[in-house]
Design a protein around this motif. Structure first.
Motif, PDB file in Angstrom:
ATOM      1  N   ILE A 146       1.034 103.755  62.237  1.00 43.30           N
ATOM      2  CA  ILE A 146       0.901 104.921  61.351  1.00 43.30           C
ATOM      3  C   ILE A 146      -0.431 105.601  61.598  1.00 43.30           C
ATOM      4  O   ILE A 146      -0.518 106.833  61.684  1.00 43.30           O
ATOM      5  CB  ILE A 146       1.046 104.492  59.877  1.00 43.30           C
ATOM      6  CG1 ILE A 146       2.469 104.008  59.610  1.00 43.30           C
ATOM      7  CG2 ILE A 146       0.689 105.643  58.947  1.00 43.30           C
ATOM      8  CD1 ILE A 146       2.664 103.392  58.243  1.00 43.30           C
ATOM      9  N   ALA A 179       0.020 109.301  63.021  1.00 37.89           N
ATOM     10  CA  ALA A 179      -0.019 110.298  61.947  1.00 37.89           C
ATOM     11  C   ALA A 179      -1.379 110.548  61.318  1.00 37.89           C
ATOM     12  O   ALA A 179      -1.564 111.589  60.674  1.00 37.89           O
ATOM     13  CB  ALA A 179       0.962 109.875  60.845  1.00 37.89           C
ATOM     14  N   LEU A 180      -2.336 109.635  61.471  1.00 42.31           N
ATOM     15  CA  LEU A 180      -3.565 109.732  60.679  1.00 42.31           C
ATOM     16  C   LEU A 180      -4.827 110.009  61.475  1.00 42.31           C
ATOM     17  O   LEU A 180      -5.866 110.308  60.877  1.00 42.31           O
ATOM     18  CB  LEU A 180      -3.781 108.439  59.880  1.00 42.31           C
ATOM     19  CG  LEU A 180      -2.616 107.934  59.035  1.00 42.31           C
ATOM     20  CD1 LEU A 180      -3.022 106.664  58.299  1.00 42.31           C
ATOM     21  CD2 LEU A 180      -2.141 108.998  58.057  1.00 42.31           C
ATOM     22  N   THR A 229      -5.876 100.509  59.109  1.00 41.38           N
ATOM     23  CA  THR A 229      -4.737 100.883  58.270  1.00 41.38           C
ATOM     24  C   THR A 229      -3.818  99.683  58.128  1.00 41.38           C
ATOM     25  O   THR A 229      -3.572  98.957  59.094  1.00 41.38           O
ATOM     26  CB  THR A 229      -3.959 102.061  58.895  1.00 41.38           C
ATOM     27  OG1 THR A 229      -4.871 103.102  59.245  1.00 41.38           O
ATOM     28  CG2 THR A 229      -2.920 102.605  57.928  1.00 41.38           C
ATOM     29  N   LEU A 240      -2.547 110.701  50.560  1.00 40.44           N
ATOM     30  CA  LEU A 240      -1.865 111.345  51.682  1.00 40.44           C
ATOM     31  C   LEU A 240      -0.346 111.374  51.506  1.00 40.44           C
ATOM     32  O   LEU A 240       0.380 111.635  52.472  1.00 40.44           O
ATOM     33  CB  LEU A 240      -2.200 110.602  52.983  1.00 40.44           C
ATOM     34  CG  LEU A 240      -3.683 110.383  53.280  1.00 40.44           C
ATOM     35  CD1 LEU A 240      -3.840 109.600  54.582  1.00 40.44           C
ATOM     36  CD2 LEU A 240      -4.426 111.708  53.356  1.00 40.44           C
ATOM     37  N   CYS A 241       0.135 111.150  50.296  1.00 43.98           N
ATOM     38  CA  CYS A 241       1.581 111.001  50.104  1.00 43.98           C
ATOM     39  C   CYS A 241       2.362 112.222  50.560  1.00 43.98           C
ATOM     40  O   CYS A 241       3.466 112.089  51.094  1.00 43.98           O
ATOM     41  CB  CYS A 241       1.882 110.707  48.639  1.00 43.98           C
ATOM     42  SG  CYS A 241       1.469 109.013  48.150  1.00 43.98           S
ATOM     43  N   SER A 254       1.276 114.489  52.801  1.00 43.84           N
ATOM     44  CA  SER A 254       0.829 115.012  54.098  1.00 43.84           C
ATOM     45  C   SER A 254       1.084 114.061  55.255  1.00 43.84           C
ATOM     46  O   SER A 254       1.250 114.514  56.396  1.00 43.84           O
ATOM     47  CB  SER A 254      -0.662 115.370  54.053  1.00 43.84           C
ATOM     48  OG  SER A 254      -1.462 114.237  53.741  1.00 43.84           O
ATOM     49  N   ALA A 255       1.148 112.761  55.009  1.00 48.28           N
ATOM     50  CA  ALA A 255       1.343 111.803  56.102  1.00 48.28           C
ATOM     51  C   ALA A 255       2.701 112.017  56.761  1.00 48.28           C
ATOM     52  O   ALA A 255       3.740 111.949  56.108  1.00 48.28           O
ATOM     53  CB  ALA A 255       1.239 110.367  55.582  1.00 48.28           C
ATOM     54  N   GLY A 259      -1.288 106.341  51.245  1.00 47.95           N
ATOM     55  CA  GLY A 259      -0.123 107.211  51.369  1.00 47.95           C
ATOM     56  C   GLY A 259       1.158 106.424  51.259  1.00 47.95           C
ATOM     57  O   GLY A 259       1.198 105.218  51.531  1.00 47.95           O
ATOM     58  N   THR A 266       5.398 105.899  52.198  1.00 44.54           N
ATOM     59  CA  THR A 266       6.170 105.954  53.439  1.00 44.54           C
ATOM     60  C   THR A 266       7.610 106.400  53.217  1.00 44.54           C
ATOM     61  O   THR A 266       8.411 106.360  54.144  1.00 44.54           O
ATOM     62  CB  THR A 266       6.181 104.577  54.137  1.00 44.54           C
ATOM     63  OG1 THR A 266       6.839 103.630  53.295  1.00 44.54           O
ATOM     64  CG2 THR A 266       4.772 104.103  54.449  1.00 44.54           C
ATOM     65  N   TYR A 309      -5.813 103.061  54.176  1.00 42.15           N
ATOM     66  CA  TYR A 309      -6.810 103.198  55.236  1.00 42.15           C
ATOM     67  C   TYR A 309      -8.169 102.829  54.651  1.00 42.15           C
ATOM     68  O   TYR A 309      -8.553 103.334  53.585  1.00 42.15           O
ATOM     69  CB  TYR A 309      -6.822 104.640  55.748  1.00 42.15           C
ATOM     70  CG  TYR A 309      -7.999 105.004  56.638  1.00 42.15           C
ATOM     71  CD1 TYR A 309      -7.932 104.824  58.014  1.00 42.15           C
ATOM     72  CD2 TYR A 309      -9.166 105.548  56.098  1.00 42.15           C
ATOM     73  CE1 TYR A 309      -8.990 105.178  58.834  1.00 42.15           C
ATOM     74  CE2 TYR A 309     -10.235 105.903  56.910  1.00 42.15           C
ATOM     75  CZ  TYR A 309     -10.147 105.721  58.277  1.00 42.15           C
ATOM     76  OH  TYR A 309     -11.208 106.075  59.091  1.00 42.15           O
TER      77      TYR A 309
END
Length: 422
Positions: free
Chosen positions: A91, A95-96, A103, A220-221, A223-224, A241, A243, A258
């Motif tokens: 992840i 994505a980050l 993470t 980040l819920c 935006s991730a 965040g 998933t 993170y």
């Protein structure tokens, strides 16, 4: 020309444009990777619960048949023990913008936010015991974030400083700079506003918080998996965040956290379970935390719930997060255009930023009739979601949503409104 004839022509023009955009979409092949939902003409809620991939049933069956059913407890040693960190690294990389070892996948979003908030307020050398007793958060943040901040403040004696952001544009750098000080321990904000979809300036806000000597945590819920970011390069300290939105892990799939490498072994999370111990199988009399990212674990990880998201990570890696963002911008731009053309004349308000560069992956619109309109839409196989007091969110998950589906949804909102007006 009658109004209905003019409307039909406008509808056809929007649908033709959507078909043209779909034909030119470099990610269009990915649409076939997702399961069909019988009776659903437009699924516009992927920002709340992502569609399942077609291969999920077989993936789950293979797990039950082989990894669990055949290997039994041996799978812990063979693969499961390392999965929270390995999946976290994936992840982070995909994505980050996070290097390995920072993470981890574990627990729910709420539990991880609590862990990191408490750890930040108790930071050795510059936490609340040294005069940094304030936690900054916005009044419009998601309820979980606000409720947890209030609970942590009550537990620790910290003071909450509330930000009052613009309801459409969200938190600005100036809003944060005006409240942080040498009393600030932590600033906790959402990268994308769950209501308006406003995209916060993560690097600039993080820098402003660091200038005040405080820690920065991002939710980040929303935006991730849809908005590119560079947590390492931008100096982010902590982030959490989920998933089950753009990462399509399924209902209740575990969250990720993170923790910047420099804080590992320094910050100490409060739920001291055996999985975060330095020697997990020592079973000793005293707790000594692991010095790496595993320190954020507590109890046995939810392995079964980590299965579904892995296929989605494969798709995002193939498409690239920048490619996903380009498709997202195309979808939300089209949605805004359609709102202007067919919904604004009916009194519908745009509740998201018009500037795509500061907008996340969903578009929110408002009208007093939208609570009842949403019920009618769901009954007709059009699935957005409603947000109090009068907003509909058009959640446009790029890899599973087409431009035609987007226009179909907007036109259905128009039709439902007109039917209520008689």
């Amino acid at each position: 020309m009658t109004t209905s004839a003019a409307s039909r022509i406008a509808d056809a023009a929007l649908l033709d444009l959507a078909r043209t955009l779909d034909a030119a979409d470099p990610l269009r092949a990915h649409l076939d990777a997702f399961s069909e939902a019988p009776g659903v003409a437009a699924y516009l809620d992927g920002n709340s619960l992502g569609r399942p991939l077609r291969d999920i049933p077989e993936r789950l069956a293979a797990f039950a048949r082989e990894d669990w059913g055949t290997r039994l407890i041996r799978s812990w040693d063979e693969q499961w023990m390392a999965l929270p960190m390995e999946l976290g690294d994936r992840i982070g990389r995909i994505a980050l913008g996070a290097a390995p070892g920072q993470t981890v996948v574990a627990d729910s979003t709420s539990v991880l936010i609590y862990k990191l908030m408490r750890a930040a307020l108790d930071r050795p050398g510059s936490g609340r015991t040294e005069g940094r007793t304030e936690l900054v958060i916005e009044t419009r943040n998601f309820p979980t974030d606000r409720f947890l901040a209030e609970g942590v403040a009550a537990e620790t004696g910290a003071t909450i400083r509330w930000l009052e952001p613009d309801p459409v544009l969200g938190v600005q750098v100036a809003d944060v700079a005006a409240v942080v000080s040498d009393r600030t321990a932590l600033v906790s904000l959402s990268h994308v506003d769950y209501r308006s979809g406003a995209l916060a300036d993560m690097p600039a806000i993080t820098a402003a918080v660091h200038d005040a000597g405080a820690l920065m945590m991002w939710d980040l819920c929303h935006s991730a998996g849809v908005v590119p970011m560079q947590l390492d390069d931008w100096g982010v300290d902590l982030a959490v965040g989920c998933t089950y939105k753009y990462l399509n892990g399924g209902p209740g799939s575990p969250a990720f956290a993170y923790l910047r490498r420099e804080h590992q072994g320094v910050l100490r999370q409060p739920i001291q379970g055996w999985w975060s111990a330095a020697d997990i199988f020592a079973m000793g009399p005293a707790y000594e935390p692991a010095g790496d990212i595993r320190q954020l674990l507590s109890g046995t990880p939810p392995i079964t719930s980590m299965l579904a998201m892995q296929g989605m990570l494969d798709l995002i890696e193939q498409a690239t997060i920048d490619g996903v963002r380009e498709k997202s911008l195309s979808l939300t731009d089209l949605a805004v255009r359609a709102v202007d053309e067919v919904l604004a004349p009916l009194g519908v308000r745009l509740l998201s930023p018009r500037d795509a560069s500061i907008r996340g992956g969903h578009v929110t619109i408002g009208h007093p009739e939208f609570r009842e309109v949403t019920k009618a839409l769901w009954a007709g196989g059009i699935i957005p979601d409603f947000r109090f007091p009068d907003g509909i969110r058009l959640g446009l998950s790029p890899l599973s949503t087409s431009h035609v589906e987007t226009i179909t949804g907007v036109l259905a909102v128009r039709d439902a409104l007109e039917s209520r007006a008689g």
